[in-house]
Design a protein around this motif. Structure first.
Motif, mmCIF file in Angstrom:
data_model
loop_
_atom_site.group_PDB
_atom_site.id
_atom_site.type_symbol
_atom_site.label_atom_id
_atom_site.label_comp_id
_atom_site.label_asym_id
_atom_site.label_seq_id
_atom_site.Cartn_x
_atom_site.Cartn_y
_atom_site.Cartn_z
ATOM 1 N N THR A 160 90.000 24.443 80.110
ATOM 2 C CA THR A 160 89.767 25.404 79.031
ATOM 3 C C THR A 160 88.345 25.285 78.484
ATOM 4 O O THR A 160 87.856 24.165 78.268
ATOM 5 C CB THR A 160 90.764 25.123 77.876
ATOM 6 O OG1 THR A 160 92.085 25.263 78.391
ATOM 7 C CG2 THR A 160 90.573 26.074 76.710
ATOM 8 N N ARG B 42 89.867 30.368 80.409
ATOM 9 C CA ARG B 42 90.483 29.421 81.339
ATOM 10 C C ARG B 42 89.808 29.541 82.700
ATOM 11 O O ARG B 42 89.496 30.651 83.144
ATOM 12 C CB ARG B 42 91.977 29.718 81.452
ATOM 13 C CG ARG B 42 92.750 28.628 82.179
ATOM 14 C CD ARG B 42 93.963 28.154 81.396
ATOM 15 N NE ARG B 42 93.680 27.775 80.027
ATOM 16 C CZ ARG B 42 94.423 28.102 78.964
ATOM 17 N NH1 ARG B 42 95.491 28.804 79.121
ATOM 18 N NH2 ARG B 42 94.065 27.703 77.759
ATOM 19 N N THR C 276 91.638 33.940 77.394
ATOM 20 C CA THR C 276 93.035 33.662 77.011
ATOM 21 C C THR C 276 93.261 33.774 75.506
ATOM 22 O O THR C 276 94.402 33.725 75.052
ATOM 23 C CB THR C 276 93.456 32.249 77.473
ATOM 24 O OG1 THR C 276 92.456 31.320 77.046
ATOM 25 C CG2 THR C 276 93.593 32.187 78.980
#
Ligand SMILES: C[S@@+](CC[C@H](N)C(=O)[O-])C[C@H]1O[C@@H](n2cnc3c(N)ncnc32)[C@H](O)[C@@H]1O
Length: 237
Positions: free
Chosen positions: A134, A235, A205
């Motif tokens: 992430t 992501r 995301t």
């Protein structure tokens, strides 16, 4: 690379942050950023442009194992003093001295506007992320960094105040000064950042423009009326 003022501003910056952080961190960004961290599995994290290490300390408190990276030695020294067991390295976001796929999480907390080649920095952040990792970004929104004459304007006879932006689509650098801090910020429209993230192969995301949650009411009102921060979570597939 230009002298962006951070070396000379380090002392004033450390004082301004204190332990609680400035208004924007304490009352606008901290809660939604921590909320994002709590959705992740803790792992190895890189905080790019860590400054005096405040977000690294937050990462640690949330169970992550962070490395802080910053080009300003004076800020790193303060970060190490506040977190003696922590790991802080001198470097620039544009060329990260880490192997591909080294981190579960990469964070940039209000550092992209300070980075001269944010395009290169974003590509590097994506490179050092593990697949499935992430990238969590808080940045000053381009609607704020395009403000004209400090943003707030008053109409003739002082009847109304409003926030003005101008030359939004034109990227540019400008010196910004407040409370003894005197540094360069880089304005870019949101589409520049978005295109750099997308061309690094990242998938969006989460997106937020967080509202203030407290502090002096007149201050909170200004943060509600004008564009200020953006939070983006990407992501790596
Ligand atoms: C606004 S401060 C943010 C510090 C910290 N992330 C926080 O939220 O308190 C921006 C930081 O970016 C750093 N910086 C400037 N140019 C950079 C670069 N090319 N690569 C990485 N960091 C940079 C500065 O030294 C400074 O510490």
């Amino acid at each position: 690379m230009s002298d962006n003022g951070w070396k000379a501003s380090a002392k004033a910056w450390i004082k301004d942050m204190g332990e609680a952080g400035d208004y924007g961190r304490r009352y606008v960004l901290d809660a939604p950023m921590v909320e994002r961290l709590r959705r992740l599995k803790p792992g190895k994290a890189l905080d790019v442009g860590c400054g005096e290490g405040r977000f690294c300390r937050i990462l640690r408190a949330e169970g992550f194992d962070p490395v802080g990276l910053d080009p300003t030695a004076e800020l790193l020294e303060a970060a190490r003093a506040k977190d003696t067991g922590g790991s802080y390295v001198e470097g620039r976001a544009e060329v990260l001295d880490f192997a591909d796929a080294s981190f579960d999480l990469v964070v940039s907390c209000l550092s992209l506007i300070d980075i001269e080649r944010a395009d290169q920095a974003i590509a590097e952040m994506a490179r050092v992320l593990k697949p499935g990792g992430t990238l969590l970004v808080a940045n000053l929104t381009g609607f704020s960094s395009a403000r004209a004459n400090d943003g707030w304007q008053t109409t003739l006879f002082g009847r109304k105040t409003f926030f003005a932006i101008d030359h939004y689509l034109e990227p540019r650098a400008s010196w910004q000064s407040w409370r003894g801090i005197n540094i360069i910020n880089w304005h870019r429209p949101l589409k520049d950042y978005m295109q750099w993230f997308l061309s690094a192969g990242l998938v969006l995301t989460h997106f937020d423009e967080p509202a203030p949650t407290g502090g002096p009411p007149e201050r909170a009102d200004r943060y509600r009326r004008a564009p200020w921060y953006v939070i983006l979570e990407w992501r790596k597939s």
